[in-house]
Design an enzyme around this catalytic site. Structure first.
Site, PDB file in Angstrom:
ATOM      1  N   GLU A  70      46.525 -20.807   0.743  1.00 34.66           N
ATOM      2  CA  GLU A  70      47.480 -21.911   0.831  1.00 34.66           C
ATOM      3  C   GLU A  70      46.914 -23.091   1.618  1.00 34.66           C
ATOM      4  OE1 GLU A  70      51.372 -21.137   2.525  1.00 34.66           O
ATOM      5  OE2 GLU A  70      52.012 -23.168   1.983  1.00 34.66           O
ATOM      6  N   ASP A  86      48.540 -16.169   1.217  1.00 39.20           N
ATOM      7  CA  ASP A  86      49.409 -17.016   2.031  1.00 39.20           C
ATOM      8  C   ASP A  86      49.295 -16.484   3.450  1.00 39.20           C
ATOM      9  OD1 ASP A  86      51.291 -18.573   3.252  1.00 39.20           O
ATOM     10  OD2 ASP A  86      52.725 -18.479   1.587  1.00 39.20           O
ATOM     11  N   ILE A  88      50.644 -17.402   6.299  1.00 37.81           N
ATOM     12  CA  ILE A  88      51.980 -17.197   6.886  1.00 37.81           C
ATOM     13  C   ILE A  88      52.992 -17.718   5.868  1.00 37.81           C
ATOM     14  CG2 ILE A  88      53.574 -17.704   8.770  1.00 37.81           C
ATOM     15  CD1 ILE A  88      51.192 -18.111  10.619  1.00 37.81           C
ATOM     16  N   ASP A  89      53.590 -16.788   5.124  1.00 35.94           N
ATOM     17  CA  ASP A  89      54.669 -17.165   4.204  1.00 35.94           C
ATOM     18  C   ASP A  89      55.961 -17.099   5.011  1.00 35.94           C
ATOM     19  OD1 ASP A  89      56.015 -17.840   1.868  1.00 35.94           O
ATOM     20  OD2 ASP A  89      56.421 -15.735   1.413  1.00 35.94           O
ATOM     21  N   THR A  91      56.707 -20.145   6.878  1.00 39.76           N
ATOM     22  CA  THR A  91      56.204 -20.956   8.004  1.00 39.76           C
ATOM     23  C   THR A  91      57.345 -21.535   8.844  1.00 39.76           C
ATOM     24  OG1 THR A  91      54.261 -21.510   6.698  1.00 39.76           O
ATOM     25  CG2 THR A  91      54.709 -22.912   8.582  1.00 39.76           C
ATOM     26  N   ASP A 213      52.613 -17.563  -2.950  1.00 37.75           N
ATOM     27  CA  ASP A 213      53.954 -17.104  -2.564  1.00 37.75           C
ATOM     28  C   ASP A 213      54.349 -15.829  -3.306  1.00 37.75           C
ATOM     29  OD1 ASP A 213      54.625 -19.392  -0.908  1.00 37.75           O
ATOM     30  OD2 ASP A 213      54.928 -20.544  -2.751  1.00 37.75           O
TER      31      ASP A 213
HETATM   32  C1  IPD Z   1      57.839 -21.081   1.404  1.00 42.23           C
HETATM   33  C2  IPD Z   1      58.716 -19.859   1.571  1.00 42.23           C
HETATM   34  C3  IPD Z   1      60.144 -20.164   1.179  1.00 42.23           C
HETATM   35  C4  IPD Z   1      60.259 -20.699  -0.227  1.00 42.23           C
HETATM   36  C5  IPD Z   1      59.359 -21.916  -0.394  1.00 42.23           C
HETATM   37  C6  IPD Z   1      57.921 -21.571  -0.019  1.00 42.23           C
HETATM   38  P1  IPD Z   1      55.732 -21.286   3.049  1.00 42.23           P
HETATM   39  O1  IPD Z   1      56.480 -20.778   1.680  1.00 42.23           O
HETATM   40  O2  IPD Z   1      58.233 -18.794   0.784  1.00 42.23           O
HETATM   41  O3  IPD Z   1      60.974 -19.035   1.261  1.00 42.23           O
HETATM   42  O4  IPD Z   1      61.591 -21.042  -0.491  1.00 42.23           O
HETATM   43  O5  IPD Z   1      59.420 -22.288  -1.755  1.00 42.23           O
HETATM   44  O6  IPD Z   1      57.127 -22.721  -0.144  1.00 42.23           O
HETATM   45  O7  IPD Z   1      55.692 -22.788   2.984  1.00 42.23           O
HETATM   46  O8  IPD Z   1      56.539 -20.804   4.182  1.00 42.23           O
HETATM   47  O9  IPD Z   1      54.385 -20.644   2.977  1.00 42.23           O
END
Ligand code: IPD
Length: 265
Positions: A70, A86, A88-89, A91, A213
């Site tokens: 990412e 990813d 840190i999913d 964030t 994701d």
């Molecule tokens: C996000 C998270 C979030 C989702 C967003 C993503 P990130 O990823 O997974 O739940 O609703 O579409 O972008 O930015 O925290 O790596």
């Protein structure tokens, strides 16, 4: 021939080291260091440090592989294995210290994800899957719910970072919310998919996800028996990811299609 179980073992050990680093940096306090697509799409120093650590460890173990992450992109060259990361999913959860954020790491061979791990670093809960080998959490094999009635279904979703997209997603939600039991916005797509796998959510959908994701969590959900698709015969991707048990999937799919959930900005 790459063995999914070997790739998974490496993914798990790397994800654990990555999760430890994320937690240590969280304990020291977290600030957004930059923004990406919009002013609310933040990057922390930990996102970058964790991605660097994962890249270093994968390079050490398997120097010929490539990584698509990412924060630093990459992964466009041909290689036996492409890792999709990813760091840190979730964030924003991480930034606010809500204990729902994950290291999500998948191994892709010939364009197909064959192994994946999602580790909620805050709790240590870890979901894994290999293609054809099932999905597991804490040694327990995972199975989606048997829900068939959309009106009884607990459905997870999420929202993008751009205001226009969020407005479209909210309009879709307005058309959906009266037809389901309830809705959850948990804040980490990879974890949402794993919750479908373990039956803590009946289903999940979201427009606008990136490969990092949903690569690992999508395999976990599929190996637990979910149908993981896009809309109208498309594969899961940026336009839409739907994960639901096979008997529930058509009901959610058709409503989302009617609501033009993959349309808009
Ligand atoms: C996000 C998270 C979030 C989702 C967003 C993503 P990130 O990823 O997974 O739940 O609703 O579409 O972008 O930015 O925290 O790596």
């Amino acid at each position: 021939m790459e063995q999914p179980a070997d790739l998974l073992a490496l993914a798990v050990s790397v994800a654990r080291a990555a999760g430890d680093l994320a937690n240590r940096m969280r304990a020291d306090g977290v600030d957004a260091v930059a923004t990406k697509s919009t002013a609310t799409d933040v990057v922390t120093a930990a996102d970058r440090a964790v991605e660097r650590l994962v890249r270093d460890k994968l390079k050490e173990a398997r120097p010929g592989d490539v990584v698509f992450g990412e924060e630093f992109g990459g992964g466009q060259e041909r290689a036996a294995v492409r890792w999709i990361l990813d760091p840190i999913d979730g964030t924003v959860n991480y930034l606010y210290n809500i204990p729902v954020y994950a290291v999500s790491l998948a191994a892709e061979v010939d364009g197909q994800v064959v192994a994946g791990v999602v580790l909620n670093a805050a709790t240590g809960r870890e979901w894994t899957a290999t293609r054809g080998g099932g999905a597991f959490c804490g040694g327990r094999r995972l199975r989606v719910t048997g829900e068939t009635d959309l009106g009884q279904a607990l459905v997870g979703t999420g929202f993008g970072y751009a205001a226009e997209r969020r407005l479209h997603q909210a309009r879709v939600l307005l058309g959906l919310i009266g037809h389901v039991r309830d809705v959850r916005r948990i804040g980490a797509a990879s974890i949402d998919l794993c919750l479908v796998a373990e039956g803590a959510l009946d289903a999940y959908y979201e427009k606008g996800l990136n490969p990092w994701d949903h690569a690992a969590g999508g395999l976990v959900a599929a190996e637990a028996g979910a149908l993981v698709t896009g809309l109208d015969g498309n594969p899961p991707g940026a336009d839409m990811v739907i994960a639901a048990p096979p008997a529930l999937h058509p009901h959610l799919h058709d409503l989302l299609s009617k609501l033009d959930a993959s349309g808009g900005p």
